[in-house]
Design an enzyme around this catalytic site. Sequence first.
Site, short mmCIF file in Angstrom:
data_model
loop_
_atom_site.label_atom_id
_atom_site.label_comp_id
_atom_site.label_asym_id
_atom_site.label_seq_id
_atom_site.Cartn_x
_atom_site.Cartn_y
_atom_site.Cartn_z
N SER A 79 30.05 2.71 -8.23
CA SER A 79 28.73 3.44 -8.07
C SER A 79 28.60 3.97 -6.52
O SER A 79 29.32 3.35 -5.62
CB SER A 79 27.46 2.61 -8.32
OG SER A 79 27.69 2.09 -9.59
N1 SAH Z 1 28.89 -2.34 -10.76
C1 SAH Z 1 30.11 -1.66 -10.80
C2 SAH Z 1 29.74 -0.13 -11.62
C3 SAH Z 1 30.68 0.10 -12.68
S1 SAH Z 1 30.33 1.37 -13.72
C4 SAH Z 1 30.61 -1.35 -9.62
O1 SAH Z 1 29.91 -1.71 -8.57
O2 SAH Z 1 31.65 -0.77 -9.44
C5 SAH Z 1 29.73 0.65 -15.27
C6 SAH Z 1 30.50 -0.57 -15.65
O3 SAH Z 1 29.77 -1.06 -16.69
C7 SAH Z 1 31.94 -0.15 -16.28
O4 SAH Z 1 32.89 -0.94 -15.59
C8 SAH Z 1 31.94 -0.30 -18.05
O5 SAH Z 1 33.17 -0.78 -18.42
C9 SAH Z 1 30.85 -1.19 -17.75
N2 SAH Z 1 30.10 -1.56 -19.17
C10 SAH Z 1 29.73 -0.44 -20.04
N3 SAH Z 1 28.90 -1.08 -21.05
C11 SAH Z 1 29.13 -2.36 -21.01
C12 SAH Z 1 28.45 -3.37 -21.63
N4 SAH Z 1 28.14 -3.24 -23.03
N5 SAH Z 1 28.61 -4.81 -21.17
C13 SAH Z 1 29.56 -5.09 -20.09
N6 SAH Z 1 29.94 -3.78 -19.25
C14 SAH Z 1 29.67 -2.90 -19.71
#
Ligand code: SAH
Length: 218
Positions: free
Chosen positions: A67
């Site tokens: 993000s």
């Molecule tokens: N917090 C992360 C942001 C990643 S983007 C960072 O700081 O890099 C969102 C993430 O959520 C992705 O890696 C995606 O695979 C994950 N995601 C999406 N749906 C999800 C779910 N149901 N359970 C766990 N993770 C999920």
Amino acid sequence: MRRYEDSYRQKGLRRQLVDNIRQKGITDENVLAAINNIPRHYFLDTAFEGIAYEDRAFPIGEDQTISQPYTVAYQTQLLEVKPFEKVLEIGTGSAYQSCVLGELKANVFTIERQKKLFDQVKQFPFKSRYPTIRFFYGDGYEGLPTFAPFDKILVTAAAPEIPEKLLKQLKIGGKMVIPVGGQDVQRMLRITRTGEDDYEKETFDNFSFVPMLTGKKS
Ligand code: SAH
């Protein structure tokens, strides 16, 4: 083996990034200090090292992104984390946000649904620096019933609606920060559990996250 190095130049760029997000309206000094302390370039492919301190999202593989720092700071500020609180994060991704929570001394439980990203995170050098973060491979819609209830829940993917099971895993008085809405744009919400069946909802700015998907991906 990749060498991880935090140079004066990178530290300088990071300070500028902190000034930048402060100007955009982030006021919580603990959150700003956390951003200042974490070498964001460690979380990115070396190809992005030169631009790691721009205030924007970057790809981390598997169609996912780390993000934007402003967004990380915004969500973290709304979460009002205090030391030793139990915080559940949905969407580990690069684990950058998990480390921000670690800097705030939270006991972090973070879930990722994609096995590749979950495995990738294990190789990073910050793991020993943040012993209060625990990593789980699973579906965030289920939360972590074994470890519930949580003081705080942070969802870092776009949910079409507020997941019921997560609400039930909040302590009374606990808060959840979650972007809710359609594919292109979501509204940041903060839900406070005020009683066994009572919740209060506050509404904040619009953002654009990758979608929260159901089930695990191997
Ligand atoms: N917090 C992360 C942001 C990643 S983007 C960072 O700081 O890099 C969102 C993430 O959520 C992705 O890696 C995606 O695979 C994950 N995601 C999406 N749906 C999800 C779910 N149901 N359970 C766990 N993770 C999920």
